[in-house]
Design a protein around this motif. Structure first.
Motif, PDB file in Angstrom:
ATOM      1  N   UNK A 179       0.851  -1.196   0.000  1.00  0.00           N
ATOM      2  CA  UNK A 179       0.000   0.000   0.000  1.00  0.00           C
ATOM      3  C   UNK A 179       0.881   1.239   0.000  1.00  0.00           C
ATOM      4  N   UNK A 180       0.258   2.398  -0.211  1.00  0.00           N
ATOM      5  CA  UNK A 180       0.942   3.688  -0.199  1.00  0.00           C
ATOM      6  C   UNK A 180       0.092   4.655   0.614  1.00  0.00           C
ATOM      7  N   UNK A 181       0.752   5.503   1.401  1.00  0.00           N
ATOM      8  CA  UNK A 181       0.072   6.556   2.159  1.00  0.00           C
ATOM      9  C   UNK A 181       0.583   7.921   1.737  1.00  0.00           C
ATOM     10  N   UNK A 182      -0.291   8.899   1.766  1.00  0.00           N
ATOM     11  CA  UNK A 182       0.090  10.303   1.597  1.00  0.00           C
ATOM     12  C   UNK A 182      -0.310  11.033   2.867  1.00  0.00           C
ATOM     13  N   UNK A 183       0.664  11.604   3.542  1.00  0.00           N
ATOM     14  CA  UNK A 183       0.456  12.279   4.833  1.00  0.00           C
ATOM     15  C   UNK A 183      -0.351  11.383   5.776  1.00  0.00           C
ATOM     16  N   UNK A 184       0.098  10.106   5.862  1.00  0.00           N
ATOM     17  CA  UNK A 184      -0.451   9.118   6.784  1.00  0.00           C
ATOM     18  C   UNK A 184      -1.875   8.667   6.456  1.00  0.00           C
ATOM     19  N   UNK A 185      -2.379   9.002   5.278  1.00  0.00           N
ATOM     20  CA  UNK A 185      -3.694   8.528   4.857  1.00  0.00           C
ATOM     21  C   UNK A 185      -3.501   7.406   3.850  1.00  0.00           C
ATOM     22  N   UNK A 186      -3.943   6.202   4.197  1.00  0.00           N
ATOM     23  CA  UNK A 186      -3.788   5.045   3.325  1.00  0.00           C
ATOM     24  C   UNK A 186      -4.647   5.199   2.082  1.00  0.00           C
ATOM     25  N   UNK A 227       3.566  17.244   2.062  1.00  0.00           N
ATOM     26  CA  UNK A 227       3.194  15.982   2.712  1.00  0.00           C
ATOM     27  C   UNK A 227       4.304  14.934   2.610  1.00  0.00           C
ATOM     28  N   UNK A 228       4.226  13.948   3.465  1.00  0.00           N
ATOM     29  CA  UNK A 228       5.083  12.776   3.346  1.00  0.00           C
ATOM     30  C   UNK A 228       4.397  11.742   2.449  1.00  0.00           C
ATOM     31  N   UNK A 229       5.184  10.809   1.967  1.00  0.00           N
ATOM     32  CA  UNK A 229       4.651   9.674   1.226  1.00  0.00           C
ATOM     33  C   UNK A 229       5.307   8.431   1.791  1.00  0.00           C
ATOM     34  N   UNK A 230       4.522   7.412   2.060  1.00  0.00           N
ATOM     35  CA  UNK A 230       5.022   6.193   2.692  1.00  0.00           C
ATOM     36  C   UNK A 230       4.727   4.993   1.808  1.00  0.00           C
ATOM     37  N   UNK A 231       5.766   4.185   1.561  1.00  0.00           N
ATOM     38  CA  UNK A 231       5.590   2.908   0.885  1.00  0.00           C
ATOM     39  C   UNK A 231       5.480   1.833   1.974  1.00  0.00           C
ATOM     40  N   UNK A 232       4.366   1.119   1.974  1.00  0.00           N
ATOM     41  CA  UNK A 232       4.127   0.076   2.972  1.00  0.00           C
ATOM     42  C   UNK A 232       4.518  -1.277   2.376  1.00  0.00           C
ATOM     43  N   UNK A 233       5.697  -1.765   2.775  1.00  0.00           N
ATOM     44  CA  UNK A 233       6.170  -3.072   2.335  1.00  0.00           C
ATOM     45  C   UNK A 233       5.780  -4.127   3.360  1.00  0.00           C
ATOM     46  N   UNK A 234       5.962  -5.372   2.994  1.00  0.00           N
ATOM     47  CA  UNK A 234       5.726  -6.453   3.948  1.00  0.00           C
ATOM     48  C   UNK A 234       6.664  -6.302   5.129  1.00  0.00           C
ATOM     49  N   UNK A 235       6.113  -5.964   6.283  1.00  0.00           N
ATOM     50  CA  UNK A 235       6.890  -5.875   7.510  1.00  0.00           C
ATOM     51  C   UNK A 235       7.656  -4.595   7.716  1.00  0.00           C
ATOM     52  N   UNK A 236       7.588  -3.616   6.805  1.00  0.00           N
ATOM     53  CA  UNK A 236       8.393  -2.399   6.943  1.00  0.00           C
ATOM     54  C   UNK A 236       7.776  -1.260   6.137  1.00  0.00           C
ATOM     55  N   UNK A 237       7.834  -0.046   6.703  1.00  0.00           N
ATOM     56  CA  UNK A 237       7.339   1.153   6.028  1.00  0.00           C
ATOM     57  C   UNK A 237       8.505   2.072   5.705  1.00  0.00           C
ATOM     58  N   UNK A 238       8.609   2.474   4.439  1.00  0.00           N
ATOM     59  CA  UNK A 238       9.619   3.438   4.010  1.00  0.00           C
ATOM     60  C   UNK A 238       8.949   4.794   3.863  1.00  0.00           C
ATOM     61  N   UNK A 239       9.280   5.710   4.784  1.00  0.00           N
ATOM     62  CA  UNK A 239       8.744   7.074   4.735  1.00  0.00           C
ATOM     63  C   UNK A 239       9.706   7.921   3.917  1.00  0.00           C
ATOM     64  N   UNK A 240       9.254   8.328   2.730  1.00  0.00           N
ATOM     65  CA  UNK A 240      10.109   9.096   1.832  1.00  0.00           C
ATOM     66  C   UNK A 240      10.280  10.499   2.381  1.00  0.00           C
ATOM     67  N   UNK A 241      11.520  10.960   2.442  1.00  0.00           N
ATOM     68  CA  UNK A 241      11.781  12.319   2.893  1.00  0.00           C
ATOM     69  C   UNK A 241      11.164  13.310   1.912  1.00  0.00           C
TER      70      UNK A 241
END
Length: 459
Positions: free
Chosen positions: A304-311, A384-398
């Motif tokens: 999944x992907x989040x923008x500013x913590x919104x899935x 905003x931030x953008x987060x890539x939700x991987x299996x078991x780990x979230x990468x929060x893009x600077x």
């Protein structure tokens, strides 16, 4: 501008920091100093160009990379086989790639000389390491002499049909073990030649050098349609792609991991470690590295992907797999995913009464990006931030790795045939590709470990 401070540079792995704590591995790692492509010291240095022109170079490189990857995957699906007919190296026309200096060969009258230095492009999507060799015809222009393989004391040819040849499905090159590489442009750039055994020399942690003998090396004798910026200093490719056979560089040197850190400044030292310490610590996250359609690439389970913590609730949208690729400048998303992500950014900026430029309102100096907004004074703190939700780990893009900020705010994403996490979105994190054996599922080849880190050190 902020964009000028958010281009990429690979720097040294820190042996200990407040964030990361290392467990020492036995063998000493190979340490490669890398040159940022927009640095004045880089053979790719484009000169004094504008910020918008630099963004367009990023986009050009991304488009070419996607064309190459998509063409390769399509060909493998077409023939219905997992066997690789061509070894595909990333030798691209766009000037946004990292290079490392490697010593090749050994030469009299100085026995054991640590090789002639050549700049090789780093490619995590290729198994083959190769250099253009003396006697090539046709050749791409190279500022220094092509590699004089016949005069190297450590040069060992491999006869055609020899059981040690790592490319048994390749046509022989004359009477020798052969290779062919290409990438999917029109016309395609391509190189053919012989695979030999040679000595490669790398810097060590102790300001010395370490040589590895009898490594497989491609000797390029026929090259077509390369358009390197002149004068060209790039002699070939250093392949860091995954593979199970004898050809991949990591397998040959007996290393089970490599690591890098992508800086937010082009004015920093940069290094890549092949081998080295296992990455551990309280901030270190881990997600599996997976097998995929392209056997040399590194795949991840992006959920999944989040923008500013919104899935965005994209579960099930990544059935074709997602890759992470330092050879791709900007992240590309499959069209269906990109459309949802684009809507998410438009909705976020709408809260501040900002709308993206469309074809009717688009300024003439915008880069070739689909999602750009006006930049009101002081808006940087609301990005905003953008987060890539991987299996078991979230990468929060600077934020600095997500936006080009200047006269306009542009989201550094592209729609493409495959979903690939590009180098720009990896900034200010340390990544370790670890292939140590352990308990894992059948589709797993290792683990990608990462954590936030200040990657820069002044040059």
């Amino acid at each position: 501008m902020a964009f000028m401070e958010t281009l990429l540079s690979l720097i040294s792995l820190l042996s200990s920091t407040l964030q990361l704590h290392a467990v020492v591995e036995g063998p000493k790692p190979i340490t490669l100093s890398l040159i940022h492509p927009f640095s004045p010291h880089s053979p790719f240095y484009p000169g004094n160009i504008t910020d918008m022109e630099k963004i367009d170079i990023l986009i050009q490189g991304t488009n070419t990379r996607m064309h190459h990857l998509f063409s390769t995957m399509r060909e493998r699906n077409w023939n219905g086989s997992s066997e690789v007919d061509d070894i595909v190296a990333t030798v691209q026309k766009a000037s946004f790639y990292f290079v490392a200096q490697v010593g090749i060969g050994s030469f009299p009258p100085f026995p054991g000389r640590k090789g002639i230095p050549y700049l090789l492009m780093i490619d995590t999507g290729s198994e083959l390491t190769w250099v253009q060799c003396e006697g090539c015809d046709p050749c791409f222009p190279l500022q220094q002499p092509n590699f004089p393989y016949n005069r190297s004391q450590s040069y060992k040819p491999i006869p055609c049909g020899d059981p040690t040849c790592p490319t048994p499905n390749q046509d022989c090159y004359q009477s020798y073990c052969g290779f062919r590489i290409s990438y999917g442009e029109d016309p395609p750039a391509s190189t053919a030649g012989a695979i030999v055994r040679e000595a490669l020399t790398f810097p060590s942690d102790f300001r010395g050098t370490e040589s590895y003998n009898n490594l497989f090396l491609g000797c390029g004798f026929k090259s077509y349609h390369y358009e390197f910026r002149q004068p060209n200093k790039i002699g070939g490719i250093l392949g860091l792609g995954f593979g199970a056979g004898t050809l991949p560089f990591l397998n040959q040197v007996g290393k089970r991991r490599f690591s890098y850190c992508l800086s937010n400044s082009e004015h920093t030292n940069s290094q890549l470690y092949i081998g080295g310490a296992k990455m551990v610590g309280p901030q270190v996250l881990s997600t599996p590295l997976l097998r995929g359609l392209n056997e040399a690439l590194y795949y991840l389970d992006l959920q999944d992907i989040s923008i500013q913590n919104i899935r965005l609730r994209l579960q099930g949208s990544f059935s074709g797999g997602s890759t992470i690729d330092s050879g791709c400048p900007i992240t590309t998303l499959h069209p269906n995913v990109y459309a949802r992500v684009r809507i998410g950014f438009v909705q976020y900026f709408a809260q501040f009464h900002l709308q993206p430029y469309d074809s009717g309102s688009r300024p003439g100096d915008l880069p070739m990006l689909d999602l750009c907004f006006p930049n009101p004074s002081g808006f940087n703190r609301y990005l905003p931030t953008m987060t890539f939700h991987f299996r078991g780990a979230d990468l929060v893009v600077k934020r600095a790795g997500m936006f080009s900020v200047g006269k306009y705010i542009c989201v550094l994403l592209r729609s493409g045939p495959v979903t690939t996490i590009g180098a720009f979105q990896q900034t200010q994190h340390k990544f370790s590709y670890d292939f140590e054996l352990g308990e894992r599922r059948q589709d797993e080849i290792g683990a990608l470990r990462f954590a936030p880190q200040d990657c820069g050190s002044p040059t």
